[in-house]
Write a protein that holds these residues in place. Structure first.
Motif, PDB file in Angstrom:
ATOM      1  N   UNK A  32       0.826  -1.203   0.000  1.00 36.22           N
ATOM      2  CA  UNK A  32       0.000   0.000   0.000  1.00 36.22           C
ATOM      3  C   UNK A  32       0.860   1.252   0.000  1.00 36.22           C
ATOM      4  N   UNK A  33       1.944   1.245   0.779  1.00 35.82           N
ATOM      5  CA  UNK A  33       2.809   2.426   0.838  1.00 35.82           C
ATOM      6  C   UNK A  33       3.593   2.617  -0.450  1.00 35.82           C
ATOM      7  N   UNK A  34       3.780   1.530  -1.202  1.00 32.57           N
ATOM      8  CA  UNK A  34       4.534   1.625  -2.450  1.00 32.57           C
ATOM      9  C   UNK A  34       3.671   2.016  -3.644  1.00 32.57           C
ATOM     10  N   UNK A  35       2.362   1.973  -3.474  1.00 30.05           N
ATOM     11  CA  UNK A  35       1.469   2.315  -4.575  1.00 30.05           C
ATOM     12  C   UNK A  35       1.503   3.809  -4.865  1.00 30.05           C
ATOM     13  N   UNK A  36       1.255   4.226  -6.090  1.00 29.44           N
ATOM     14  CA  UNK A  36       1.211   5.649  -6.412  1.00 29.44           C
ATOM     15  C   UNK A  36       0.029   6.334  -5.739  1.00 29.44           C
ATOM     16  N   UNK A  37       0.006   7.673  -5.815  1.00 28.22           N
ATOM     17  CA  UNK A  37      -1.045   8.454  -5.173  1.00 28.22           C
ATOM     18  C   UNK A  37      -2.423   7.955  -5.587  1.00 28.22           C
ATOM     19  N   UNK A  38      -3.329   7.907  -4.626  1.00 24.04           N
ATOM     20  CA  UNK A  38      -4.667   7.421  -4.904  1.00 24.04           C
ATOM     21  C   UNK A  38      -5.530   8.472  -5.594  1.00 24.04           C
ATOM     22  N   UNK A  39      -5.259   9.748  -5.320  1.00 20.81           N
ATOM     23  CA  UNK A  39      -6.081  10.812  -5.899  1.00 20.81           C
ATOM     24  C   UNK A  39      -5.180  11.971  -6.318  1.00 20.81           C
ATOM     25  N   UNK A  46      -4.110  23.578  -7.242  1.00 19.48           N
ATOM     26  CA  UNK A  46      -3.042  22.728  -6.689  1.00 19.48           C
ATOM     27  C   UNK A  46      -2.051  22.331  -7.774  1.00 19.48           C
ATOM     28  N   UNK A  47      -0.835  22.049  -7.371  1.00 25.96           N
ATOM     29  CA  UNK A  47       0.190  21.640  -8.338  1.00 25.96           C
ATOM     30  C   UNK A  47      -0.066  20.202  -8.785  1.00 25.96           C
ATOM     31  N   UNK A  48       0.146  19.902 -10.056  1.00 24.85           N
ATOM     32  CA  UNK A  48      -0.059  18.542 -10.552  1.00 24.85           C
ATOM     33  C   UNK A  48       0.777  17.524  -9.779  1.00 24.85           C
ATOM     34  N   UNK A  49       0.212  16.327  -9.634  1.00 19.72           N
ATOM     35  CA  UNK A  49       0.847  15.168  -9.016  1.00 19.72           C
ATOM     36  C   UNK A  49       0.899  15.218  -7.488  1.00 19.72           C
ATOM     37  N   UNK A  50       0.440  16.312  -6.877  1.00 21.99           N
ATOM     38  CA  UNK A  50       0.255  16.270  -5.437  1.00 21.99           C
ATOM     39  C   UNK A  50      -0.972  15.401  -5.172  1.00 21.99           C
ATOM     40  N   UNK A  51      -1.006  14.751  -4.018  1.00 20.01           N
ATOM     41  CA  UNK A  51      -2.131  13.872  -3.726  1.00 20.01           C
ATOM     42  C   UNK A  51      -3.154  14.577  -2.845  1.00 20.01           C
ATOM     43  N   UNK A  91      -3.101  18.353   1.096  1.00 25.62           N
ATOM     44  CA  UNK A  91      -2.366  17.765  -0.017  1.00 25.62           C
ATOM     45  C   UNK A  91      -1.044  17.221   0.506  1.00 25.62           C
ATOM     46  N   UNK A  92      -0.552  16.194  -0.145  1.00 24.60           N
ATOM     47  CA  UNK A  92       0.758  15.664   0.217  1.00 24.60           C
ATOM     48  C   UNK A  92       1.593  15.416  -1.031  1.00 24.60           C
ATOM     49  N   UNK A  93       2.893  15.558  -0.854  1.00 21.58           N
ATOM     50  CA  UNK A  93       3.848  15.210  -1.917  1.00 21.58           C
ATOM     51  C   UNK A  93       5.125  14.768  -1.207  1.00 21.58           C
ATOM     52  N   UNK A  94       5.469  13.498  -1.334  1.00 27.69           N
ATOM     53  CA  UNK A  94       6.573  12.980  -0.544  1.00 27.69           C
ATOM     54  C   UNK A  94       6.198  13.075   0.924  1.00 27.69           C
ATOM     55  N   UNK A  95       7.046  13.726   1.712  1.00 33.73           N
ATOM     56  CA  UNK A  95       6.776  13.907   3.135  1.00 33.73           C
ATOM     57  C   UNK A  95       6.301  15.320   3.463  1.00 33.73           C
ATOM     58  N   UNK A  96       5.882  16.067   2.444  1.00 31.07           N
ATOM     59  CA  UNK A  96       5.378  17.428   2.646  1.00 31.07           C
ATOM     60  C   UNK A  96       3.862  17.386   2.794  1.00 31.07           C
ATOM     61  N   UNK A 129      13.033  21.914  -2.668  1.00 28.06           N
ATOM     62  CA  UNK A 129      12.801  21.415  -4.026  1.00 28.06           C
ATOM     63  C   UNK A 129      11.421  21.800  -4.560  1.00 28.06           C
ATOM     64  N   UNK A 130      10.432  21.920  -3.655  1.00 30.69           N
ATOM     65  CA  UNK A 130       9.058  22.199  -4.073  1.00 30.69           C
ATOM     66  C   UNK A 130       8.633  23.634  -3.779  1.00 30.69           C
ATOM     67  N   UNK A 131       9.579  24.498  -3.473  1.00 35.70           N
ATOM     68  CA  UNK A 131       9.231  25.863  -3.050  1.00 35.70           C
ATOM     69  C   UNK A 131       8.452  26.633  -4.110  1.00 35.70           C
ATOM     70  N   UNK A 132       8.806  26.471  -5.378  1.00 31.30           N
ATOM     71  CA  UNK A 132       8.092  27.191  -6.445  1.00 31.30           C
ATOM     72  C   UNK A 132       6.645  26.705  -6.547  1.00 31.30           C
ATOM     73  N   UNK A 133       6.446  25.399  -6.458  1.00 29.66           N
ATOM     74  CA  UNK A 133       5.089  24.853  -6.514  1.00 29.66           C
ATOM     75  C   UNK A 133       4.259  25.338  -5.323  1.00 29.66           C
ATOM     76  N   UNK A 134       4.889  25.349  -4.144  1.00 31.96           N
ATOM     77  CA  UNK A 134       4.178  25.770  -2.930  1.00 31.96           C
ATOM     78  C   UNK A 134       3.770  27.235  -3.038  1.00 31.96           C
TER      79      UNK A 134
END
Length: 218
Positions: A55-62, A80-85, A106-111, A198-203
């Motif tokens: 489950x943790x290895x699966x890609x974002x659900x939404x 929201x920025x693309x690919x954030x969950x 929203x989450x992306x990695x550990x953010x 790394x995600x500062x511009x998206x944020x």
């Protein structure tokens, strides 16, 4: 005496019958139950270890896709920025206008990027102070004690607010507040310092995109 001796013999005889035969005995255990124990262990490993790992290895659900816009209130939203969950919240158009809109997370990695709205009659500065006071009272963490000075923040739609950023060896992020028509908005971002960088511009782009939802007046 003979009665007692007879009872003892019967007890030893029953005990002997309950012991597994030598050919099915290992360290005093009945090897015939091993298959059942292995099956139980396999089921335990499946649900406690293997399934959570998959489950943790699966890609974002939404995951967010281009063109999505999330509702903060019935009249305010952001891009929201693309690919954030999307962990919680509704996209614009997913439901009819309502007096109650759930908080966004929203989450992306550990953010974690969260947006909350509630009635508030003060200023963005006062809202920021209140948020910090609540945080300090509940878990002892004062964002303001770790952060730099407050800086003004304006969105692309012209909403004005205030923002503080913080950066420690273990976590980094920001808190941004706005007050629009008696509604206070708080945008809180937290995550590992390298991922925040790394995600500062998206944020920044997500916060800057906060504004009125097309066709609705705040």
């Amino acid at each position: 005496m003979s009665t007692i001796t007879g009872d003892a013999r019967q007890y030893r005889s029953r005990s002997h019958r309950r012991r597994p035969p030598v050919e099915h005995r290992f360290l005093g255990l009945d090897t015939r139950v091993f298959p059942h124990a292995v099956a139980i262990l396999a089921v335990w490993l499946l649900w406690v270890v293997i399934v959570p790992a998959i489950d943790s290895a699966l890609p974002s659900e939404d995951p967010v896709v281009a063109g999505d816009r999330l509702s903060i209130t019935p009249t305010l939203s952001f891009v929201p920025a693309p690919d954030w969950n999307v962990e919680s919240g509704f996209r614009v158009g997913e439901r009819g206008a309502s007096k109650s809109v759930p908080p966004i997370e929203l989450t992306r990695g550990n953010i974690t990027f969260s947006v909350r709205a509630d009635s508030f009659a003060g200023t963005p500065d006062e809202l920021l102070t209140q948020i910090d006071a609540v945080g300090s009272a509940t878990n002892g963490n004062s964002v303001l004690a770790l952060a730099g000075s407050r800086q003004p923040f304006s969105t692309d739609a012209g909403l004005t607010g205030v923002q503080i950023t913080f950066n420690t060896p273990s976590s980094a992020g920001s808190v941004t507040t706005f007050v629009v028509g008696g509604t206070g908005l708080s945008v809180q971002v937290v995550g590992p310092p390298d991922q925040i960088t790394d995600r500062s511009e998206e944020i920044d782009a997500m916060i800057s995109s906060i504004g009125p939802t097309e066709g609705r007046t705040p």
